[in-house]
Design an enzyme around this catalytic site. Sequence first.
Site, PDB file in Angstrom:
ATOM      1  N   LYS A  27       2.370 -41.974 -12.385  1.00 22.24           N
ATOM      2  CA  LYS A  27       3.021 -42.161 -13.694  1.00 22.24           C
ATOM      3  C   LYS A  27       4.079 -41.089 -13.921  1.00 22.24           C
ATOM      4  CE  LYS A  27       1.572 -38.453 -15.948  1.00 22.24           C
ATOM      5  NZ  LYS A  27       2.280 -37.351 -16.298  1.00 22.24           N
ATOM      6  N   LEU A 113      -0.049 -33.495  -4.887  1.00 21.07           N
ATOM      7  CA  LEU A 113      -1.060 -32.782  -5.691  1.00 21.07           C
ATOM      8  C   LEU A 113      -0.394 -31.946  -6.764  1.00 21.07           C
ATOM      9  CD1 LEU A 113      -3.792 -30.969  -3.581  1.00 21.07           C
ATOM     10  CD2 LEU A 113      -3.873 -33.163  -4.758  1.00 21.07           C
ATOM     11  N   ALA A 114      -0.984 -31.950  -7.949  1.00 21.54           N
ATOM     12  CA  ALA A 114      -0.504 -31.109  -9.054  1.00 21.54           C
ATOM     13  C   ALA A 114       1.004 -31.228  -9.226  1.00 21.54           C
ATOM     14  CB  ALA A 114      -0.917 -29.650  -8.841  1.00 21.54           C
ATOM     15  N   SER A 121      -5.627 -38.419 -11.710  1.00 27.22           N
ATOM     16  CA  SER A 121      -6.020 -39.437 -12.686  1.00 27.22           C
ATOM     17  C   SER A 121      -5.889 -40.832 -12.079  1.00 27.22           C
ATOM     18  CB  SER A 121      -5.117 -39.357 -13.924  1.00 27.22           C
ATOM     19  OG  SER A 121      -5.178 -38.069 -14.487  1.00 27.22           O
ATOM     20  N   ALA A 122      -4.843 -41.036 -11.284  1.00 22.53           N
ATOM     21  CA  ALA A 122      -4.653 -42.318 -10.605  1.00 22.53           C
ATOM     22  C   ALA A 122      -5.844 -42.598  -9.685  1.00 22.53           C
ATOM     23  CB  ALA A 122      -3.350 -42.296  -9.802  1.00 22.53           C
ATOM     24  N   ASP A 154      -5.009 -39.073 -18.844  1.00 24.39           N
ATOM     25  CA  ASP A 154      -4.074 -40.047 -18.261  1.00 24.39           C
ATOM     26  C   ASP A 154      -4.797 -41.216 -17.575  1.00 24.39           C
ATOM     27  OD1 ASP A 154      -2.020 -38.317 -18.949  1.00 24.39           O
ATOM     28  OD2 ASP A 154      -1.833 -37.461 -16.938  1.00 24.39           O
TER      29      ASP A 154
HETATM   30  P1  ATP Z   1      -1.064 -34.575 -14.553  1.00 27.96           P
HETATM   31  O1  ATP Z   1       0.293 -35.188 -14.407  1.00 27.96           O
HETATM   32  O2  ATP Z   1      -2.135 -35.547 -15.023  1.00 27.96           O
HETATM   33  O3  ATP Z   1      -1.102 -33.293 -15.291  1.00 27.96           O
HETATM   34  P2  ATP Z   1      -0.854 -33.607 -11.873  1.00 27.96           P
HETATM   35  O4  ATP Z   1      -0.121 -34.705 -11.152  1.00 27.96           O
HETATM   36  O5  ATP Z   1      -0.052 -32.415 -12.263  1.00 27.96           O
HETATM   37  O6  ATP Z   1      -1.608 -34.222 -13.102  1.00 27.96           O
HETATM   38  P3  ATP Z   1      -3.087 -33.921 -10.128  1.00 27.96           P
HETATM   39  O7  ATP Z   1      -2.592 -34.106  -8.739  1.00 27.96           O
HETATM   40  O8  ATP Z   1      -3.501 -35.128 -10.886  1.00 27.96           O
HETATM   41  O9  ATP Z   1      -2.016 -33.094 -10.979  1.00 27.96           O
HETATM   42  O10 ATP Z   1      -4.323 -32.943 -10.049  1.00 27.96           O
HETATM   43  C1  ATP Z   1      -4.504 -31.765 -10.718  1.00 27.96           C
HETATM   44  C2  ATP Z   1      -5.767 -31.093 -10.196  1.00 27.96           C
HETATM   45  O11 ATP Z   1      -6.876 -31.995 -10.293  1.00 27.96           O
HETATM   46  C3  ATP Z   1      -5.684 -30.753  -8.712  1.00 27.96           C
HETATM   47  O12 ATP Z   1      -5.093 -29.494  -8.501  1.00 27.96           O
HETATM   48  C4  ATP Z   1      -7.148 -30.777  -8.301  1.00 27.96           C
HETATM   49  O13 ATP Z   1      -7.731 -29.515  -8.478  1.00 27.96           O
HETATM   50  C5  ATP Z   1      -7.840 -31.731  -9.269  1.00 27.96           C
HETATM   51  N1  ATP Z   1      -8.250 -33.024  -8.624  1.00 27.96           N
HETATM   52  C6  ATP Z   1      -9.470 -33.539  -8.606  1.00 27.96           C
HETATM   53  N2  ATP Z   1      -9.510 -34.698  -7.941  1.00 27.96           N
HETATM   54  C7  ATP Z   1      -8.272 -34.949  -7.517  1.00 27.96           C
HETATM   55  C8  ATP Z   1      -7.694 -36.010  -6.756  1.00 27.96           C
HETATM   56  N3  ATP Z   1      -8.394 -37.036  -6.307  1.00 27.96           N
HETATM   57  N4  ATP Z   1      -6.372 -35.919  -6.513  1.00 27.96           N
HETATM   58  C9  ATP Z   1      -5.639 -34.882  -6.993  1.00 27.96           C
HETATM   59  N5  ATP Z   1      -6.155 -33.854  -7.692  1.00 27.96           N
HETATM   60  C10 ATP Z   1      -7.463 -33.880  -7.962  1.00 27.96           C
END
Ligand code: ATP
EC number: 2.7.1.148
Length: 316
Positions: A27, A113-114, A121-122, A154
């Site tokens: 998203k 990641l992050a 959330s996906a 999310d």
């Molecule tokens: P958002 O946009 O919702 O703030 P993001 O895209 O910045 O999220 P994500 O990749 O969703 O960040 O993940 C944030 C943290 O969630 C990761 O650093 C990790 O520690 C934890 N996490 C737990 N399960 C997962 C997963 N399946 N995939 C990614 N991160 C995960």
Amino acid sequence: MTEAWRPDDEDERRGAIGPVKVRVPAKVNLHLGVGPLRRDGYHELNTVYHAISIYDELTARRGDTLALTMEGEGTGELALDDSNLVIRAAHALAGYAGVLPHARLHLRKQIPLAGGLAGGSADAAAALVACDALWGTGLSRDELAGIAADLGSDVPFLIYGGTALGTGRGEAVSPVLARATSWHWVVAIADGGLSTPAAYRELDRLRDSGAAGAPLGSTDALLGALRQRDPRVLAGTLGNDLQDAALAMRPALADTLKAGEAAGALTGIVSGSGPTCVFLAADAADAERIAAELTSAGVCREARVAHGPVVGARVG
Ligand code: ATP
């Protein structure tokens, strides 16, 4: 290869026998209005979510325990234990439906990641949809979204996808009336992630010290822009209250935003809490060209083209 497990009649009735494959999008927030900090530690949000065509894929098979393996983005970095949102989602669904949380799950991850693209959330949304099909629990999307809200703000949106308004802490989702138009995006992925809680803390600090920009106003202009077809009109309505915080934490993102606009993007914003930047392009060909220029300018790890809106977590 022969499987030791054989379905009995009850299994056949209740759930899928073969593997269940679910695809789930990333998203972006077309509007991310951050309100005051609430007593529960979350900020009040007024956001417009938009699902784009960068996907994670989760495959669920029958098993005697609950186990997760993965490949792709974040492999070796992301824990595959009970802290992983996939495992947490499977437990949450099993608890709600009163079934054993048994499945062999494999995640193919393309969402960084992050990255501010809600990859975790996906994956939680994908696990709810995949396990619901595997276990034959037969919940409606609204019931799955109810479970999803406890897993993360999310997650409900990623059950539905499309373009939707998010209120509360983002978990209260309602669809947005929009034309059947596909918008073309360039997604500039950075090296390394940014922590979402740290970005909110930085915004609070900037606001306390008077250094934050004026908060975004209403979503009316954006919602109007989504009902017409001209990307130039849409470009003028995108906004993100977390952008100042992401730029303060990662000043190099200013160069990424500048480079995208210099390459012909109609506008660029930080996605969610960053560090991913998303650019709106006039059309698909422009998006390809901008992505190539961003990659060769060396202002991001990788630039991918995407379109949106797309549907949320779906089997198939
Ligand atoms: P958002 O946009 O919702 O703030 P993001 O895209 O910045 O999220 P994500 O990749 O969703 O960040 O993940 C944030 C943290 O969630 C990761 O650093 C990790 O520690 C934890 N996490 C737990 N399960 C997962 C997963 N399946 N995939 C990614 N991160 C995960």
